[in-house]
Design an enzyme around this catalytic site. Sequence first.
Site, PDB file in Angstrom:
ATOM      1  N   SER A  34      -4.305 -30.960 -29.900  1.00 34.83           N
ATOM      2  CA  SER A  34      -5.403 -30.406 -29.102  1.00 34.83           C
ATOM      3  C   SER A  34      -5.775 -31.342 -27.936  1.00 34.83           C
ATOM      4  CB  SER A  34      -6.581 -30.111 -30.040  1.00 34.83           C
ATOM      5  OG  SER A  34      -7.540 -29.345 -29.394  1.00 34.83           O
ATOM      6  N   ASP A 120      -3.735 -19.537 -33.662  1.00 39.26           N
ATOM      7  CA  ASP A 120      -4.630 -20.492 -32.987  1.00 39.26           C
ATOM      8  C   ASP A 120      -5.593 -19.755 -32.057  1.00 39.26           C
ATOM      9  OD1 ASP A 120      -5.807 -22.546 -31.405  1.00 39.26           O
ATOM     10  OD2 ASP A 120      -4.089 -23.846 -31.807  1.00 39.26           O
ATOM     11  N   HIS A 156      -6.011 -23.470 -35.394  1.00 37.59           N
ATOM     12  CA  HIS A 156      -6.091 -24.697 -34.617  1.00 37.59           C
ATOM     13  C   HIS A 156      -6.280 -25.911 -35.536  1.00 37.59           C
ATOM     14  CE1 HIS A 156      -6.519 -26.634 -30.797  1.00 37.59           C
ATOM     15  NE2 HIS A 156      -7.619 -27.249 -31.167  1.00 37.59           N
TER      16      HIS A 156
END
Length: 335
Positions: A34, A120, A156
């Site tokens: 991320s 995600d 995620h």
Amino acid sequence: MIKNIVIVLLLLVYCSTNILGKNSSNQITVSGISSGGFFAVQFHVAFSSIVEGAGIIAGGPYYCANGNVDTALSSCMVAPELISIDELIGATEYAADLLTIDATSNLQNSKVWLFSGTADTIVKSGVVLKLEEYYENYLTDPSTQIKTVYNYSAEHSYPTNNFGNSCDYLGPDYINNCNIDSAWEILTFLNDYTLSPPNSTFSSDNIIELDQSSFIPFGYSTTSAGLYSYAYAYVPTQCQRGTTQCSFHIVFHGCEQTIPMIGDTFYMNTGYNQIADTNNIIILYPQALATELNPKGCFDWWGFAGEDYASQDGAQMSTVKSMLDSLVSKYDFRI
Ligand SMILES: *[C@@H]1O[C@H](CO)[C@@H](O)[C@H](O)[C@H]1NC(C)=O
Ligand SMILES: *[C@@H]1O[C@H](CO)[C@@H](O)[C@H](O)[C@H]1NC(C)=O
Ligand SMILES: *[C@@H]1O[C@H](CO)[C@@H](O)[C@H](O)[C@H]1NC(C)=O
């Protein structure tokens, strides 16, 4: 006397220019999830003369945010159709011309491992596809130098094969058990030698604490740089002794994965240390800090710590580079 001083100076120049010279047996690679993925790309591109590969989970192209938090939150996370790779390549070349990042020709032999979960909801798969397109522009043979993993229905998170929430879960600690050992996939793909299987366990005695604050450049504090006082490194016993040639790998955590938020969970459970043991790799885990400008404790990929955040001079970038240099000079016995 003067002659001796000159020789010493020449030696110093020689050593400092060679301290991080490329060598297949002392590779330097990076990975991240991320915001840490965006930052790992940034570190790879800015220091491409020394970093040979990047493993990126849910991250996007270099300079995607263009110094703007709104762009970061929109184009670079949920509206990838707005990302112009031509513009980002232009921005990259501009920085290289100004010498604030390394020449992009260094990227041509890089290896890149990309992961995007089909589930995600935070960083859409299209963002990672844009990153793939970005790297394709620079690599000599993208078909062999890029490996993509886009077939896991992961939310995620940092995907592991034995730790964390269920694969479709969204929330702290953002480490999910998805039946994939990402650390292994990343390190085996990026390193140009064959890796031995991971150790079954690792010794926490091999985790060393680095005074990250002492590497922060002049003019910045831990708060203004958005960096925690300490960073951590896993240094396998044989690397500590200096009897074995060791490689270096830097892992950047994601937002909400700082020490005050999740303690040592990230660097203890993402699977890197076991691989480090059996493959002579020193793993560096830099640590971000939540601040007023950076409430989630992300690594800086939009400029909260200064306009030069994406260049070698960025507060976080130069801190990490100095820590790496310090580890290399401490543990690389050839120096
Ligand atoms: C890389 O390191 C190895 C082990 O120290 C050494 O034998 C070799 O000459 C080095 N290669 C280069 C290109 O520096
Ligand atoms: C994803 O694709 C790879 C390579 O084809 C395969 O080995 C793996 O099992 C697949 N994983 C899932 C979850 O579909
Ligand atoms: C594997 O981990 C164990 C337990 O920490 C340790 O004693 C052993 O030396 C490690 N093996 C290697 C190859 O580092």
